[in-house]
Write a protein that holds these residues in place. Sequence first.
Motif, PDB file in Angstrom:
ATOM      1  N   LYS A  69       0.831  -1.217   0.000  1.00 37.60           N
ATOM      2  CA  LYS A  69       0.000   0.000   0.000  1.00 37.60           C
ATOM      3  C   LYS A  69       0.863   1.264   0.000  1.00 37.60           C
ATOM      4  CE  LYS A  69      -4.026  -2.073   2.274  1.00 37.60           C
ATOM      5  NZ  LYS A  69      -4.934  -2.022   3.460  1.00 37.60           N
ATOM      6  N   GLU A  70       1.977   1.181  -0.735  1.00 36.81           N
ATOM      7  CA  GLU A  70       2.876   2.316  -0.954  1.00 36.81           C
ATOM      8  C   GLU A  70       3.560   2.811   0.322  1.00 36.81           C
ATOM      9  OE1 GLU A  70       0.674   5.312  -3.043  1.00 36.81           O
ATOM     10  OE2 GLU A  70       0.591   4.129  -4.890  1.00 36.81           O
ATOM     11  N   GLN A  71       3.675   1.952   1.330  1.00 35.39           N
ATOM     12  CA  GLN A  71       4.422   2.312   2.523  1.00 35.39           C
ATOM     13  C   GLN A  71       5.038   1.058   3.139  1.00 35.39           C
ATOM     14  OE1 GLN A  71       0.931   3.671   5.105  1.00 35.39           O
ATOM     15  NE2 GLN A  71       2.163   2.586   6.623  1.00 35.39           N
ATOM     16  N   PRO A  72       6.052   1.214   4.002  1.00 35.57           N
ATOM     17  CA  PRO A  72       6.658   0.033   4.638  1.00 35.57           C
ATOM     18  C   PRO A  72       5.665  -0.683   5.546  1.00 35.57           C
ATOM     19  CG  PRO A  72       8.064   1.984   4.857  1.00 35.57           C
ATOM     20  CD  PRO A  72       6.732   2.461   4.378  1.00 35.57           C
ATOM     21  N   TYR A  73       5.581  -1.984   5.367  1.00 33.86           N
ATOM     22  CA  TYR A  73       4.652  -2.813   6.145  1.00 33.86           C
ATOM     23  C   TYR A  73       5.414  -3.982   6.752  1.00 33.86           C
ATOM     24  CZ  TYR A  73      -0.405  -1.784   5.833  1.00 33.86           C
ATOM     25  OH  TYR A  73      -1.658  -1.276   6.013  1.00 33.86           O
ATOM     26  N   LEU A  74       4.900  -4.488   7.866  1.00 33.30           N
ATOM     27  CA  LEU A  74       5.390  -5.740   8.427  1.00 33.30           C
ATOM     28  C   LEU A  74       4.630  -6.889   7.782  1.00 33.30           C
ATOM     29  CD1 LEU A  74       7.290  -6.929  10.647  1.00 33.30           C
ATOM     30  CD2 LEU A  74       5.285  -6.992  12.147  1.00 33.30           C
ATOM     31  N   TRP A  75       5.372  -7.908   7.376  1.00 39.09           N
ATOM     32  CA  TRP A  75       4.786  -9.098   6.767  1.00 39.09           C
ATOM     33  C   TRP A  75       5.054 -10.301   7.668  1.00 39.09           C
ATOM     34  CZ3 TRP A  75       3.196  -9.346   1.264  1.00 39.09           C
ATOM     35  CH2 TRP A  75       3.195  -8.081   0.652  1.00 39.09           C
ATOM     36  N   ALA A  76       4.059 -11.163   7.806  1.00 42.42           N
ATOM     37  CA  ALA A  76       4.194 -12.388   8.603  1.00 42.42           C
ATOM     38  C   ALA A  76       4.539 -13.565   7.688  1.00 42.42           C
ATOM     39  CB  ALA A  76       2.904 -12.678   9.358  1.00 42.42           C
ATOM     40  N   ARG A  77       5.290 -14.513   8.241  1.00 44.61           N
ATOM     41  CA  ARG A  77       5.640 -15.717   7.478  1.00 44.61           C
ATOM     42  C   ARG A  77       4.398 -16.586   7.298  1.00 44.61           C
ATOM     43  NH1 ARG A  77      10.592 -18.204   6.509  1.00 44.61           N
ATOM     44  NH2 ARG A  77      10.226 -19.897   5.021  1.00 44.61           N
ATOM     45  N   TRP A 142       5.074 -14.789   2.344  1.00 42.16           N
ATOM     46  CA  TRP A 142       4.769 -13.712   3.289  1.00 42.16           C
ATOM     47  C   TRP A 142       3.367 -13.161   3.041  1.00 42.16           C
ATOM     48  CZ3 TRP A 142       8.567 -13.520   6.727  1.00 42.16           C
ATOM     49  CH2 TRP A 142       9.863 -13.835   6.328  1.00 42.16           C
ATOM     50  N   VAL A 143       2.742 -12.677   4.108  1.00 37.71           N
ATOM     51  CA  VAL A 143       1.448 -12.006   3.995  1.00 37.71           C
ATOM     52  C   VAL A 143       1.515 -10.721   4.818  1.00 37.71           C
ATOM     53  CG1 VAL A 143       0.419 -13.262   5.963  1.00 37.71           C
ATOM     54  CG2 VAL A 143      -1.059 -12.326   4.171  1.00 37.71           C
ATOM     55  N   PRO A 144       1.009  -9.588   4.280  1.00 39.50           N
ATOM     56  CA  PRO A 144       1.095  -8.331   5.033  1.00 39.50           C
ATOM     57  C   PRO A 144       0.220  -8.360   6.281  1.00 39.50           C
ATOM     58  CG  PRO A 144      -0.233  -8.037   3.043  1.00 39.50           C
ATOM     59  CD  PRO A 144       0.369  -9.405   2.959  1.00 39.50           C
ATOM     60  N   VAL A 145       0.727  -7.740   7.342  1.00 38.20           N
ATOM     61  CA  VAL A 145       0.011  -7.691   8.622  1.00 38.20           C
ATOM     62  C   VAL A 145      -0.848  -6.438   8.664  1.00 38.20           C
ATOM     63  CG1 VAL A 145       0.261  -7.479  11.125  1.00 38.20           C
ATOM     64  CG2 VAL A 145       1.816  -8.973   9.824  1.00 38.20           C
ATOM     65  N   GLU A 146      -2.158  -6.630   8.632  1.00 40.81           N
ATOM     66  CA  GLU A 146      -3.074  -5.499   8.726  1.00 40.81           C
ATOM     67  C   GLU A 146      -3.308  -5.141  10.193  1.00 40.81           C
ATOM     68  OE1 GLU A 146      -3.881  -3.739   6.348  1.00 40.81           O
ATOM     69  OE2 GLU A 146      -4.223  -4.881   4.511  1.00 40.81           O
ATOM     70  N   TYR A 152      -2.990 -12.082  13.348  1.00 39.05           N
ATOM     71  CA  TYR A 152      -1.635 -11.561  13.507  1.00 39.05           C
ATOM     72  C   TYR A 152      -1.612 -10.380  14.491  1.00 39.05           C
ATOM     73  CZ  TYR A 152      -0.812 -14.436   9.390  1.00 39.05           C
ATOM     74  OH  TYR A 152      -0.725 -15.496   8.519  1.00 39.05           O
ATOM     75  N   CYS A 153      -2.405 -10.508  15.555  1.00 34.00           N
ATOM     76  CA  CYS A 153      -2.529  -9.393  16.506  1.00 34.00           C
ATOM     77  C   CYS A 153      -1.220  -9.091  17.228  1.00 34.00           C
ATOM     78  CB  CYS A 153      -3.649  -9.651  17.516  1.00 34.00           C
ATOM     79  SG  CYS A 153      -3.442 -11.135  18.522  1.00 34.00           S
ATOM     80  N   TYR A 161       1.460   1.921  12.031  1.00 35.81           N
ATOM     81  CA  TYR A 161       1.505   2.335  10.630  1.00 35.81           C
ATOM     82  C   TYR A 161       1.247   3.831  10.453  1.00 35.81           C
ATOM     83  CZ  TYR A 161       1.626  -2.612   9.302  1.00 35.81           C
ATOM     84  OH  TYR A 161       1.990  -3.925   9.136  1.00 35.81           O
ATOM     85  N   ASP A 162       0.508   4.432  11.398  1.00 30.62           N
ATOM     86  CA  ASP A 162       0.288   5.879  11.302  1.00 30.62           C
ATOM     87  C   ASP A 162       1.597   6.634  11.499  1.00 30.62           C
ATOM     88  OD1 ASP A 162      -2.436   5.535  10.871  1.00 30.62           O
ATOM     89  OD2 ASP A 162      -2.890   5.542  13.028  1.00 30.62           O
ATOM     90  N   ALA A 163       2.370   6.201  12.513  1.00 30.95           N
ATOM     91  CA  ALA A 163       3.665   6.834  12.783  1.00 30.95           C
ATOM     92  C   ALA A 163       4.790   6.195  11.967  1.00 30.95           C
ATOM     93  CB  ALA A 163       3.993   6.735  14.269  1.00 30.95           C
ATOM     94  N   ARG A 164       4.475   5.045  11.324  1.00 38.92           N
ATOM     95  CA  ARG A 164       5.446   4.298  10.515  1.00 38.92           C
ATOM     96  C   ARG A 164       6.664   3.884  11.339  1.00 38.92           C
ATOM     97  NH1 ARG A 164       4.950   6.342   4.249  1.00 38.92           N
ATOM     98  NH2 ARG A 164       2.688   6.630   4.288  1.00 38.92           N
TER      99      ARG A 164
END
Length: 325
Positions: A69-77, A142-146, A152-153, A161-164
């Motif tokens: 989504k055009e920003q750095p995200y954490l992805w889970a295995r 990998w799957v992005p953590v929403e 993936y709580c 993600y707001d403060a990145r």
Amino acid sequence: MPRLGSVQQKIPCVFLTEVKEEQSRKRESQQFQVVATENVNPIALESNVESALATEKLDGTCSFVSIYKEQPYLWARLDRKPSKQAYKRFKKHQSTSKSCKGFTWNVEEDFKTVPAAWVPAHRVQHYNGQPIPDDHGHIPGWVPVEKDDKQYCWHSSVVDYDARLGLVLQPSAENEDLLEITVVPLADLLGQTLELIGTNVNGNPYGIGTKKWPVHFLVAHGSVRIRNPPPVDYHELRSWFQDSQEGRVEGIVWHCDDGSLVKLHRHHLGLRWPDGDTLLNARPVVVHVDVMVREYDISSKDLFTSFSELNGHNFLRLQDIKFDP
């Protein structure tokens, strides 16, 4: 300095291994054990493992920071695994041929569905545009953590993600013996793999947090270094794990100059894990989390806010961290 490798695939053992038909010490449902022999793996020799950087293998779950989504995200295995029927055919082939080789997969039909945003891990081989399973019948990915994903709580608890920002545990730059809890811009972690450790991950071998006040961190792979590691010799390594303070770790990952990774787990040597206190949970830690505290209802206070309130605090041991109610 050896190059730090990214953990995208299963890491081979530093020794050649063999399978023993006995109850696994690592997985209760597994009726066999993979154990190390005394012979160094040719892969490790080719990568000059003796000059590699030895780092602590951490007991958590693998994560990855990449753009979504055009920003750095954490992805889970999330490994894509075969259906029960396909896996039965695979195991029958293994039993008959005594090998994983030669089995033909139909990726579209034989594998369980994965979320639409799922991507295969780096260096997964492809054929006709389809990712090819590894020798274990898995397709690493990998799957992005929403933010509000209940599955993936605990992953989402260490990112804002707001403060990145990501909540990271790492050795202090001023004193390698001291750990620090800090916040790191997710952009600075792009392309890195990290271990998520904490209260609700893998039985919490490090004794971090409590059920009432769960605590989790990201730890960059290769960041916790082992000083004065033993040579790559079966007997010396086994003695090191058993008898030294520094050996109270789950295992070692060697980061080689060519980017290759090799590992050794206590279970490869027939040793228990965890076995009493660990090296990590006994290390002193300082909190360096200075973020703008937003208005929160006390029942929904997050880790970033909680650690911001502890900014500057020192704890004698990592497992001593606790939040006042």
